[in-house]
Structure formats: structure tokens, C-alpha cells
Design a protein around this motif. Sequence first.
Motif, PDB file in Angstrom:
ATOM      1  N   SER A 134       0.826  -1.205   0.000  1.00 39.96           N
ATOM      2  CA  SER A 134       0.000   0.000   0.000  1.00 39.96           C
ATOM      3  C   SER A 134       0.860   1.254   0.000  1.00 39.96           C
ATOM      4  N   ALA A 135       1.972   1.227   0.725  1.00 36.14           N
ATOM      5  CA  ALA A 135       2.859   2.377   0.736  1.00 36.14           C
ATOM      6  C   ALA A 135       3.505   2.590  -0.626  1.00 36.14           C
ATOM      7  N   LEU A 136       3.873   1.506  -1.300  1.00 39.11           N
ATOM      8  CA  LEU A 136       4.474   1.631  -2.635  1.00 39.11           C
ATOM      9  C   LEU A 136       3.477   2.204  -3.638  1.00 39.11           C
ATOM     10  N   LEU A 137       2.222   1.748  -3.571  1.00 41.42           N
ATOM     11  CA  LEU A 137       1.212   2.287  -4.468  1.00 41.42           C
ATOM     12  C   LEU A 137       0.899   3.746  -4.147  1.00 41.42           C
ATOM     13  N   ALA A 138       0.917   4.095  -2.872  1.00 35.23           N
ATOM     14  CA  ALA A 138       0.708   5.493  -2.505  1.00 35.23           C
ATOM     15  C   ALA A 138       1.821   6.382  -3.032  1.00 35.23           C
ATOM     16  N   HIS A 139       3.036   5.857  -3.029  1.00 35.03           N
ATOM     17  CA  HIS A 139       4.147   6.623  -3.590  1.00 35.03           C
ATOM     18  C   HIS A 139       3.958   6.836  -5.088  1.00 35.03           C
ATOM     19  N   SER A 150      -4.751   4.702  -8.310  1.00 32.39           N
ATOM     20  CA  SER A 150      -3.625   4.166  -7.537  1.00 32.39           C
ATOM     21  C   SER A 150      -3.893   4.265  -6.045  1.00 32.39           C
ATOM     22  N   ALA A 151      -4.483   5.365  -5.611  1.00 27.53           N
ATOM     23  CA  ALA A 151      -4.794   5.523  -4.189  1.00 27.53           C
ATOM     24  C   ALA A 151      -5.863   4.532  -3.742  1.00 27.53           C
ATOM     25  N   LEU A 152      -6.881   4.321  -4.575  1.00 27.70           N
ATOM     26  CA  LEU A 152      -7.931   3.360  -4.220  1.00 27.70           C
ATOM     27  C   LEU A 152      -7.379   1.939  -4.184  1.00 27.70           C
ATOM     28  N   LEU A 153      -6.530   1.614  -5.126  1.00 27.83           N
ATOM     29  CA  LEU A 153      -5.897   0.288  -5.095  1.00 27.83           C
ATOM     30  C   LEU A 153      -5.021   0.126  -3.866  1.00 27.83           C
ATOM     31  N   SER A 154      -4.383   1.195  -3.442  1.00 29.80           N
ATOM     32  CA  SER A 154      -3.583   1.144  -2.220  1.00 29.80           C
ATOM     33  C   SER A 154      -4.448   0.890  -1.000  1.00 29.80           C
ATOM     34  N   LEU A 155      -5.667   1.434  -0.995  1.00 29.82           N
ATOM     35  CA  LEU A 155      -6.574   1.208   0.140  1.00 29.82           C
ATOM     36  C   LEU A 155      -6.952  -0.264   0.291  1.00 29.82           C
ATOM     37  N   SER A 156      -6.936  -1.013  -0.795  1.00 33.69           N
ATOM     38  CA  SER A 156      -7.375  -2.412  -0.749  1.00 33.69           C
ATOM     39  C   SER A 156      -6.304  -3.366  -0.228  1.00 33.69           C
ATOM     40  N   LYS A 157      -5.070  -2.889   0.014  1.00 37.26           N
ATOM     41  CA  LYS A 157      -3.959  -3.747   0.431  1.00 37.26           C
ATOM     42  C   LYS A 157      -3.822  -4.946  -0.525  1.00 37.26           C
ATOM     43  N   PRO A 158      -3.282  -4.706  -1.698  1.00 36.25           N
ATOM     44  CA  PRO A 158      -3.325  -5.749  -2.748  1.00 36.25           C
ATOM     45  C   PRO A 158      -2.715  -7.080  -2.346  1.00 36.25           C
ATOM     46  N   ARG A 159      -1.567  -7.064  -1.665  1.00 34.78           N
ATOM     47  CA  ARG A 159      -0.928  -8.335  -1.310  1.00 34.78           C
ATOM     48  C   ARG A 159      -1.804  -9.152  -0.372  1.00 34.78           C
ATOM     49  N   LEU A 160      -2.384  -8.503   0.619  1.00 41.89           N
ATOM     50  CA  LEU A 160      -3.250  -9.206   1.552  1.00 41.89           C
ATOM     51  C   LEU A 160      -4.507  -9.702   0.857  1.00 41.89           C
ATOM     52  N   ARG A 170       3.294   4.610   7.395  1.00 44.61           N
ATOM     53  CA  ARG A 170       3.149   6.063   7.389  1.00 44.61           C
ATOM     54  C   ARG A 170       3.020   6.648   5.982  1.00 44.61           C
ATOM     55  N   ALA A 171       3.288   5.854   4.952  1.00 39.75           N
ATOM     56  CA  ALA A 171       3.178   6.356   3.583  1.00 39.75           C
ATOM     57  C   ALA A 171       1.858   5.971   2.928  1.00 39.75           C
ATOM     58  N   ARG A 172       0.901   5.465   3.679  1.00 37.26           N
ATOM     59  CA  ARG A 172      -0.372   5.072   3.115  1.00 37.26           C
ATOM     60  C   ARG A 172      -1.165   6.293   2.650  1.00 37.26           C
ATOM     61  N   PRO A 173      -2.127   6.108   1.740  1.00 28.27           N
ATOM     62  CA  PRO A 173      -2.742   7.273   1.078  1.00 28.27           C
ATOM     63  C   PRO A 173      -3.478   8.219   2.010  1.00 28.27           C
ATOM     64  N   LEU A 174      -4.194   7.690   3.008  1.00 25.42           N
ATOM     65  CA  LEU A 174      -4.921   8.573   3.913  1.00 25.42           C
ATOM     66  C   LEU A 174      -3.971   9.350   4.821  1.00 25.42           C
ATOM     67  N   VAL A 175      -2.852   8.758   5.174  1.00 25.92           N
ATOM     68  CA  VAL A 175      -1.874   9.457   6.002  1.00 25.92           C
ATOM     69  C   VAL A 175      -1.249  10.620   5.228  1.00 25.92           C
ATOM     70  N   ARG A 176      -0.970  10.421   3.969  1.00 19.62           N
ATOM     71  CA  ARG A 176      -0.335  11.438   3.140  1.00 19.62           C
ATOM     72  C   ARG A 176      -1.321  12.398   2.505  1.00 19.62           C
ATOM     73  N   GLY A 177      -2.612  12.174   2.723  1.00 22.50           N
ATOM     74  CA  GLY A 177      -3.612  13.070   2.169  1.00 22.50           C
ATOM     75  C   GLY A 177      -3.782  12.945   0.671  1.00 22.50           C
TER      76      GLY A 177
END
Length: 499
Positions: free
Chosen positions: A137-142, A157-167, A237-244
Motif C-alpha cells: 500500500s505504501a508503494l502504491l501510494a508513492h 492508484s490511491a484506491l488500489l492502495s486502500l485495498s492492500k493488494p498483497r493481503l 506512514r506512507a499510506r494514502p490517507l496518512v499522506r492526504g
Amino acid sequence: MRPPGSVAPLSVLESLGRQCTQRLARQACGRRTFSNTAFPRTSVPLSAAPRLKAGYFLSNSLLGRFSGSNASPSPPDSAGGASSSPSSSAPPPSSDLHPNAHLPHRRRQAAKREAARLQSSTTATADSADLPPADASALLAHLASRQPERSLRRTLSALLSLSKPRLTVLVVLSAMAPYALYPVPAFLSPTALADAPSLSPLTLLFLTAGTTLCSAAANALNMLYEPATDAKMSRTRARPLVRGLIRPSTAALFALACAAAGTAALWLGVNPTVAGLGLANIVLYAGVYTPLKRVSWLNTWVGAVVGGIPPLMGWAAAAGESATRDGGWRELLFSFPSLTAPSSVGGWLLAGILFAWQFPHFMALSWGVRDEYRAAGLRMLCWVDPARNGRVALRYSLVFLPLCVGLCAAGVTEWSFAATSLPANLWLAREAVRFWRLGGAGGSARGLFWASVWHLPVVMVLALAQKKGMWGRVWRSVAGEPDDEDEDFEDWEEDGDEA
């Protein structure tokens, strides 16, 4: 004196250059470096005069022998000499120094040594802390942060990061494997054959899509609940909601839409029992497990239950294909073996494998960031009770031995699966014993983590490859031999016609 316009011979120019170099060396060093002549008196202070070291004219190997040490030459410092070590702090070279103060090949060597030093220090830090791998999720947020604001690629990309793709991928695979492992009854009555055909690819498609959407909804709600906690941990800490990168209202709409679409796909395309399990997983993960992390270390057990539900979803989806009664949750999840349906024990055994796997995996994963969990206020066993953390990981790593034997006894796999899965189970148990004895130190946490990462897919692939009766049917199909089960069905059909 030479006439104007004439050129001095090359030997004369070399002699003049040699004399200039010797004078500069005598002024800088105060010793006879290249000549035996007496040192001339000069009024130039030594600190202001440029230095010229013999290292500029020697290779690395000769310089180490020249200086009496085996170390490779260090890059020159700001005064023109060699620094004591590559990591020693030195002021940047100024423009008034000798032009040979920083030769190009010396700069390249210094840059390589500095890069190697930084890499080794980073690796040593990661090894000592046993940090988990980077979060997807942090990599996708980046990647989303590098896109233009309010662009479609940034939002996706942000929405895909919210889904935690690996999990999410792991959850989907844990539901698909039991669906494929379900022992389809070979002997069904004509009514059952008409009402409940064999396993359908369309049902598998709905199961995959619905499970993916339900997992994405649960993960998005989890991130929506704890952005303040994620900001305190290096892994999140690099997740999309944390980074706005995305607004909370958009994340909430995405979670609700995924939950509604996933539950509907499971209800309409599979059966209501699987849909109820998918909805229960969302509630347990986002509504119980996530807030419980601040209250008690028992949250890990609730999370393990969440991990054990997808195998039950896959098993119930396959059982609904051959249901002969009402197809309710009692028949799909608590049935006894019969001619028309196998026992539901196999589904619970597969759920037990996923439930037990959570503990060695998470206990090793959380140990490397235990201080961050403590600082964030999340009560995890890795820092609340480190000794018990190791015991729990060891205890559940030993459960796989009877679970694999149970799959053989329940008729889900061949008995050879108990032998072929033994090396993977013993490897996980060995790493768990080491983790328990060393308390996570000495790389034991990292060893257990990677053992758990490989253990689950290896066990599942071995189970799929040794499904009960699969290779016998393949051999009879290739060899053209009649299937005994088909002959039994034809005899039963003839007896029914005579009656």
C-alpha cells in the motif's frame, strides 16, 4: 637566448616542468621529496601552500605498500592530502586549491566507497531490527503521489492502495484452494445431477470477484479507522490517507461500494451462506479486530479467525454445487459424509490451517517493529509479553502436522500428502523453535517470517497436486480405461429402469 618564434625542444620543457614540481613539493612539505638539494627559504606559510602527495602518481596497490598499510588510498581532503577514512567529514574543496586536489578517478572511487558504506550500514540496521518488507500500500501510494493532482491515475492508484493488494491476493487464493480441493461426489442421483451440476467456472468467478471486493472493503475501512496510528509506524506512514492523497469521504464511499458489490456477487453468484461469511469477515476485521488492537493483545486471535473464514467460503461455495437438501448453512458447513456429499470436516481443517498460520507469521513480523507498536499504542504480544510471543508462534507451528494428516483422513487428499508436506512443516517448526529460544534475536525472527511466507503456498500446492482420486481419474482418462464409478452409476441406472 633563443630567437623569437622558435620552439624549445621537448627535453627542455620536461626539465622545466620537473623543476616547477620539485619547488612546489619542497615549499609544501618542507622535506626533500624529489631532489637532494637544500630546502630553500620561503615566506609562504605552509598552511596556505598547496600540497602534492605521492599518492597522485601511484596506483592503489602501490600506495598501500608505500604508506606501510594494507588499506586502499583514501580520497584527498580539502587541503589536498588523503583523508583518514572514507567516512571522515571534510569540508568541500575550494576553487583556490591546486587543480590536482581532486582527480576524477579519485572522486569516483570515493563515491563508490561511500555508497558501499551506506549500503552496508543500512543492511546492518535492517538485519539487527528484522524489519518487515515494504508495504504494498505504501508503494502504491508513492506511485499515486507522483501523478498529477485530481487525475484519474492518481485516484485509481490511491484506491488500489486502500485495498492492500498483497493481503487481498492471499485472501482470494485461500478461498480458491478449498473450492478446488472439494471432493466432488462421483456418484449422484439423477435428480442431484439435474439440480446441482459439478463445480462451475462461473461460480468460481463470482467467488473470486466477491471475495476480492469484500477484502478490499475490510482493508479500506481498516485504514479509514486508524490514519493517526499508521502515521506513527514506518511501515504504514506512507499510506494514502496518512499522506492526504485521497479524502476520507472518498475512501468511505469506496469501502461501502466494495462491501455492497462483494456481498451481492457472493449472494447472487454463489449462495447466501458464502455471502454471509463474506459480510461477517468485513465486520470482524473492521469492526472488532481493528479497534481491539488498542485494548488487548487478544486482537491477534480475532485476526486469525478473520484469516480462517475465506477457506470456509471456498468450501461452502463448492458444497453448494452438490447440495441435495435446502442448501442452507447447516448443510454446507456442518454436514456428515454421505453418497451425495462429503463431510464438511475438510473445510474446517483447511480453515484451521489458515487460522494457525497467522500466528508464526505475525509473531515474527511484529517482532521487528515492536517498539513502533508500543509507541503507537497498539497492544501486541511482541512487546506486551515477548516470551509468550515466542511460545505462541511455536505452539501453532506444531499444529500443522495433525492438520495435514487430518486432510488425508477426511478424504480430501491422498495419504501421500502427509509425507510430502512433512518437510515444509518441520522447517516451519524448526524456525519457530529457534525464534522461541533466541527470543527473536540473531535473525530468528527473519528466519521464521520467511519460513511462514513459503510454508503456506507450498502446503496448498502439495494438497492440490494430491487431491483425492485426481491422478487415478487422469490415468484412466489417458489410458482409455473405464471408470469404476461410471460403471457403478450405469448399473444403478439400469436397476432403476428394470424396477
